[in-house]
Design a protein around this motif. Structure first.
Motif, PDB file in Angstrom:
ATOM      1  N   MET A   1       0.849  -1.201   0.000  1.00 49.78           N
ATOM      2  CA  MET A   1       0.000   0.000   0.000  1.00 49.78           C
ATOM      3  C   MET A   1       0.879   1.244   0.000  1.00 49.78           C
ATOM      4  SD  MET A   1      -3.001   0.967   2.680  1.00 49.78           S
ATOM      5  CE  MET A   1      -4.038   2.396   2.371  1.00 49.78           C
ATOM      6  N   LYS A   2       0.512   2.257  -0.780  1.00 50.97           N
ATOM      7  CA  LYS A   2       1.320   3.480  -0.865  1.00 50.97           C
ATOM      8  C   LYS A   2       1.333   4.203   0.464  1.00 50.97           C
ATOM      9  CE  LYS A   2       2.524   3.374  -5.198  1.00 50.97           C
ATOM     10  NZ  LYS A   2       3.892   3.345  -5.651  1.00 50.97           N
ATOM     11  N   LYS A   3       2.447   4.917   0.696  1.00 52.47           N
ATOM     12  CA  LYS A   3       2.577   5.685   1.928  1.00 52.47           C
ATOM     13  C   LYS A   3       1.693   6.912   1.871  1.00 52.47           C
ATOM     14  CE  LYS A   3       7.397   4.278   1.728  1.00 52.47           C
ATOM     15  NZ  LYS A   3       7.291   3.783   0.371  1.00 52.47           N
ATOM     16  N   CYS A   4       1.408   7.473   3.035  1.00 49.16           N
ATOM     17  CA  CYS A   4       0.598   8.696   3.099  1.00 49.16           C
ATOM     18  C   CYS A   4       1.358   9.852   2.501  1.00 49.16           C
ATOM     19  CB  CYS A   4       0.218   9.022   4.535  1.00 49.16           C
ATOM     20  SG  CYS A   4      -0.883   7.789   5.243  1.00 49.16           S
ATOM     21  N   LEU A   5       0.685  10.745   1.867  1.00 53.12           N
ATOM     22  CA  LEU A   5       1.306  11.929   1.291  1.00 53.12           C
ATOM     23  C   LEU A   5       1.653  12.915   2.383  1.00 53.12           C
ATOM     24  CD1 LEU A   5      -1.025  12.441  -1.763  1.00 53.12           C
ATOM     25  CD2 LEU A   5       1.302  11.591  -1.784  1.00 53.12           C
ATOM     26  N   PRO A   6       2.724  13.723   2.209  1.00 53.94           N
ATOM     27  CA  PRO A   6       3.081  14.716   3.215  1.00 53.94           C
ATOM     28  C   PRO A   6       2.034  15.798   3.297  1.00 53.94           C
ATOM     29  CG  PRO A   6       4.360  15.025   1.218  1.00 53.94           C
ATOM     30  CD  PRO A   6       3.612  13.733   1.060  1.00 53.94           C
TER      31      PRO A   6
ATOM     32  N   ILE B   1       7.971   9.067  -1.785  1.00 52.33           N
ATOM     33  CA  ILE B   1       6.513   9.140  -1.713  1.00 52.33           C
ATOM     34  C   ILE B   1       5.983   9.511  -3.082  1.00 52.33           C
ATOM     35  CG2 ILE B   1       4.539  10.209  -0.551  1.00 52.33           C
ATOM     36  CD1 ILE B   1       6.591  11.005   1.669  1.00 52.33           C
ATOM     37  N   PHE B   2       5.215   8.587  -3.666  1.00 51.65           N
ATOM     38  CA  PHE B   2       4.680   8.838  -4.999  1.00 51.65           C
ATOM     39  C   PHE B   2       3.856  10.121  -5.025  1.00 51.65           C
ATOM     40  CE2 PHE B   2       0.993   8.385  -7.884  1.00 51.65           C
ATOM     41  CZ  PHE B   2       1.690   8.457  -9.083  1.00 51.65           C
ATOM     42  N   SER B   3       3.944  10.821  -6.148  1.00 54.74           N
ATOM     43  CA  SER B   3       3.235  12.074  -6.395  1.00 54.74           C
ATOM     44  C   SER B   3       3.780  13.230  -5.580  1.00 54.74           C
ATOM     45  CB  SER B   3       1.725  11.923  -6.142  1.00 54.74           C
ATOM     46  OG  SER B   3       1.006  12.847  -6.915  1.00 54.74           O
ATOM     47  N   PHE B   4       4.909  13.039  -4.952  1.00 56.37           N
ATOM     48  CA  PHE B   4       5.614  14.150  -4.311  1.00 56.37           C
ATOM     49  C   PHE B   4       7.106  14.030  -4.591  1.00 56.37           C
ATOM     50  CE2 PHE B   4       7.538  16.485  -0.769  1.00 56.37           C
ATOM     51  CZ  PHE B   4       6.887  17.694  -0.913  1.00 56.37           C
ATOM     52  N   SER B   5       7.684  12.904  -4.207  1.00 57.22           N
ATOM     53  CA  SER B   5       9.119  12.706  -4.440  1.00 57.22           C
ATOM     54  C   SER B   5       9.445  12.728  -5.930  1.00 57.22           C
ATOM     55  CB  SER B   5       9.573  11.381  -3.828  1.00 57.22           C
ATOM     56  OG  SER B   5       9.351  11.370  -2.437  1.00 57.22           O
ATOM     57  N   ASN B   6       8.537  12.194  -6.768  1.00 62.97           N
ATOM     58  CA  ASN B   6       8.827  12.191  -8.202  1.00 62.97           C
ATOM     59  C   ASN B   6       8.781  13.591  -8.805  1.00 62.97           C
ATOM     60  OD1 ASN B   6       6.008  12.208  -7.814  1.00 62.97           O
ATOM     61  ND2 ASN B   6       5.621  11.234  -9.782  1.00 62.97           N
TER      62      ASN B   6
ATOM     63  N   VAL C   1      18.406   7.236  -6.435  1.00 63.93           N
ATOM     64  CA  VAL C   1      16.977   6.892  -6.373  1.00 63.93           C
ATOM     65  C   VAL C   1      16.785   5.407  -6.631  1.00 63.93           C
ATOM     66  CG1 VAL C   1      14.713   7.298  -7.374  1.00 63.93           C
ATOM     67  CG2 VAL C   1      16.295   9.210  -7.105  1.00 63.93           C
ATOM     68  N   LEU C   2      17.479   4.872  -7.624  1.00 63.04           N
ATOM     69  CA  LEU C   2      17.337   3.458  -7.974  1.00 63.04           C
ATOM     70  C   LEU C   2      17.798   2.529  -6.855  1.00 63.04           C
ATOM     71  CD1 LEU C   2      18.546   3.547 -11.695  1.00 63.04           C
ATOM     72  CD2 LEU C   2      16.235   3.018 -10.902  1.00 63.04           C
ATOM     73  N   SER C   3      18.699   3.007  -6.018  1.00 59.45           N
ATOM     74  CA  SER C   3      19.205   2.171  -4.922  1.00 59.45           C
ATOM     75  C   SER C   3      18.218   2.054  -3.765  1.00 59.45           C
ATOM     76  CB  SER C   3      20.528   2.747  -4.396  1.00 59.45           C
ATOM     77  OG  SER C   3      20.314   3.998  -3.757  1.00 59.45           O
ATOM     78  N   TYR C   4      17.164   2.871  -3.807  1.00 62.50           N
ATOM     79  CA  TYR C   4      16.157   2.826  -2.746  1.00 62.50           C
ATOM     80  C   TYR C   4      15.367   1.521  -2.876  1.00 62.50           C
ATOM     81  CZ  TYR C   4      12.466   4.496   0.399  1.00 62.50           C
ATOM     82  OH  TYR C   4      11.587   4.644   1.447  1.00 62.50           O
ATOM     83  N   LYS C   5      15.422   0.688  -1.850  1.00 61.35           N
ATOM     84  CA  LYS C   5      14.899  -0.676  -1.915  1.00 61.35           C
ATOM     85  C   LYS C   5      13.376  -0.755  -2.009  1.00 61.35           C
ATOM     86  CE  LYS C   5      19.042  -2.314  -1.599  1.00 61.35           C
ATOM     87  NZ  LYS C   5      19.695  -2.875  -2.799  1.00 61.35           N
ATOM     88  N   LYS C   6      12.679   0.308  -1.627  1.00 62.69           N
ATOM     89  CA  LYS C   6      11.222   0.240  -1.586  1.00 62.69           C
ATOM     90  C   LYS C   6      10.546   0.796  -2.843  1.00 62.69           C
ATOM     91  CE  LYS C   6      11.063   0.524   3.463  1.00 62.69           C
ATOM     92  NZ  LYS C   6      10.516   1.263   4.634  1.00 62.69           N
ATOM     93  N   LEU C   7      11.321   1.045  -3.888  1.00 65.84           N
ATOM     94  CA  LEU C   7      10.722   1.507  -5.135  1.00 65.84           C
ATOM     95  C   LEU C   7       9.832   0.417  -5.727  1.00 65.84           C
ATOM     96  CD1 LEU C   7      13.473   3.352  -7.236  1.00 65.84           C
ATOM     97  CD2 LEU C   7      11.584   4.364  -5.973  1.00 65.84           C
ATOM     98  N   TYR C   8       8.701   0.811  -6.269  1.00 70.31           N
ATOM     99  CA  TYR C   8       7.839  -0.127  -6.964  1.00 70.31           C
ATOM    100  C   TYR C   8       8.388  -0.350  -8.379  1.00 70.31           C
ATOM    101  CZ  TYR C   8       4.378   0.129  -3.244  1.00 70.31           C
ATOM    102  OH  TYR C   8       3.743   0.027  -2.039  1.00 70.31           O
ATOM    103  N   PRO C   9       8.031  -1.456  -9.016  1.00 68.44           N
ATOM    104  CA  PRO C   9       8.564  -1.751 -10.361  1.00 68.44           C
ATOM    105  C   PRO C   9       8.353  -0.620 -11.361  1.00 68.44           C
ATOM    106  CG  PRO C   9       7.497  -3.687  -9.457  1.00 68.44           C
ATOM    107  CD  PRO C   9       7.229  -2.575  -8.488  1.00 68.44           C
ATOM    108  N   ARG C  10       7.164   0.011 -11.334  1.00 70.54           N
ATOM    109  CA  ARG C  10       6.886   1.102 -12.274  1.00 70.54           C
ATOM    110  C   ARG C  10       7.822   2.279 -12.020  1.00 70.54           C
ATOM    111  NH1 ARG C  10       2.584   5.413 -12.072  1.00 70.54           N
ATOM    112  NH2 ARG C  10       2.431   6.235 -14.178  1.00 70.54           N
TER     113      ARG C  10
END
Length: 258
Positions: free
Chosen positions: A1-6, A182-187, A213-222
């Motif tokens: 499940m995605k993390k909460c947005l800031p 965090i998707f939609s913020f970090s990107n 960024v790629l070394s971050y282990k919790k990245l989703y495949p997309r």
């Protein structure tokens, strides 16, 4: 499940999250039919999406802005501007602030075209409609980014860009790997940094940042695939002594917002 947005989510990020909800409501509104669903063999009525004039304006404007965004992503900037202007037609507005989407689209295109002074003027016009919005918080510090680009142009020096990149890395350290993603913020933050490295042709720094960024282990495949394409673009530009490919990847991507 995605993390909460800031909590301090940028305006654009909010638009990204609510846009699908507005579009999905279109079918219910246009059909003017009663919507139902079945639970345990019992048919239940759904509360219909409001079918009033104001709602119809919102849906029509959203459709036009979506068309403009597709044209923009494909590089048809002049046609996209015409569409964004169409979305700001008075007949589609419930309030003056409804011009925001079109204004932001045109500002973004002007920056992509290198019309930096025009983009800054666009931003100031947008600010007049959002006086309560903290200065510079549209996207990720857009005002300071445009000012850094203009200063670079006027001084013929890359230093203003490097300074702005360091500002972004420091200010949003908690939202960037290795600390968080965090998707939609970090990107949004990452794409701004990538674009700036690409703008000045520093492929090595761009590759180093993307590798982080790629070394971050919790990245989703997309997410991983999106950044891998950016890295490949930097590598190709480095090999050929060119620049601009990473920005094109971001512009054409469905993952990055710019």
């Amino acid at each position: 499940m995605k993390k909460c947005l800031p909590k301090k989510l940028t305006w654009f990020a909010i638009v990204i999250w609510i846009f699908p909800l507005i579009v999905s409501a279109k079918e219910t509104t246009n059909s003017q039919e009663e919507s139902v669903f079945v639970v345990g063999g019992t048919q239940k009525e759904l509360t219909p999406f409001p079918n009033d004039e104001g709602t119809r304006k919102i849906i029509k404007q959203t459709e036009i802005e979506h068309e403009a965004r597709l044209l923009e992503k494909q590089g048809y900037f002049d046609k996209a501007i015409v569409k964004y202007q169409e979305a700001m037609d008075a007949t589609l507005l419930n309030t003056e602030r409804d011009k925001s989407g079109g204004m932001v689209g045109i500002m973004r295109i002007h920056q992509k075209q290198g019309e930096l002074d025009l983009a800054l003027q666009d931003l100031e016009e947008w600010r007049k409609l959002h006086v309560s919005q903290p200065p510079g918080q549209l996207y990720v510090d857009t005002k300071s980014e445009l000012e850094a680009l203009i200063k670079m142009r006027d001084t013929n020096s890359n230093e203003p860009i490097y300074a702005h990149i360091e500002h972004l890395k420091k200010k949003y350290k908690k939202q960037l790997p290795p600390n968080e993603y965090i998707f939609s913020f970090s990107n949004i933050i990452a794409s701004a940094i990538i674009r700036l490295y690409d703008y000045i042709g520093d492929a090595d720094a761009g590759i180093t940042f993307v590798d982080g960024v790629l070394s971050y282990k919790k990245l989703y495949p997309r997410e991983h695939a999106a950044y891998l394409k950016v890295k490949e673009a930097f590598l190709k530009d480095k090999a050929e002594g060119t620049k601009g490919r990473a920005t094109q990847v971001i512009i054409q991507s469905d993952y990055f917002p710019w």
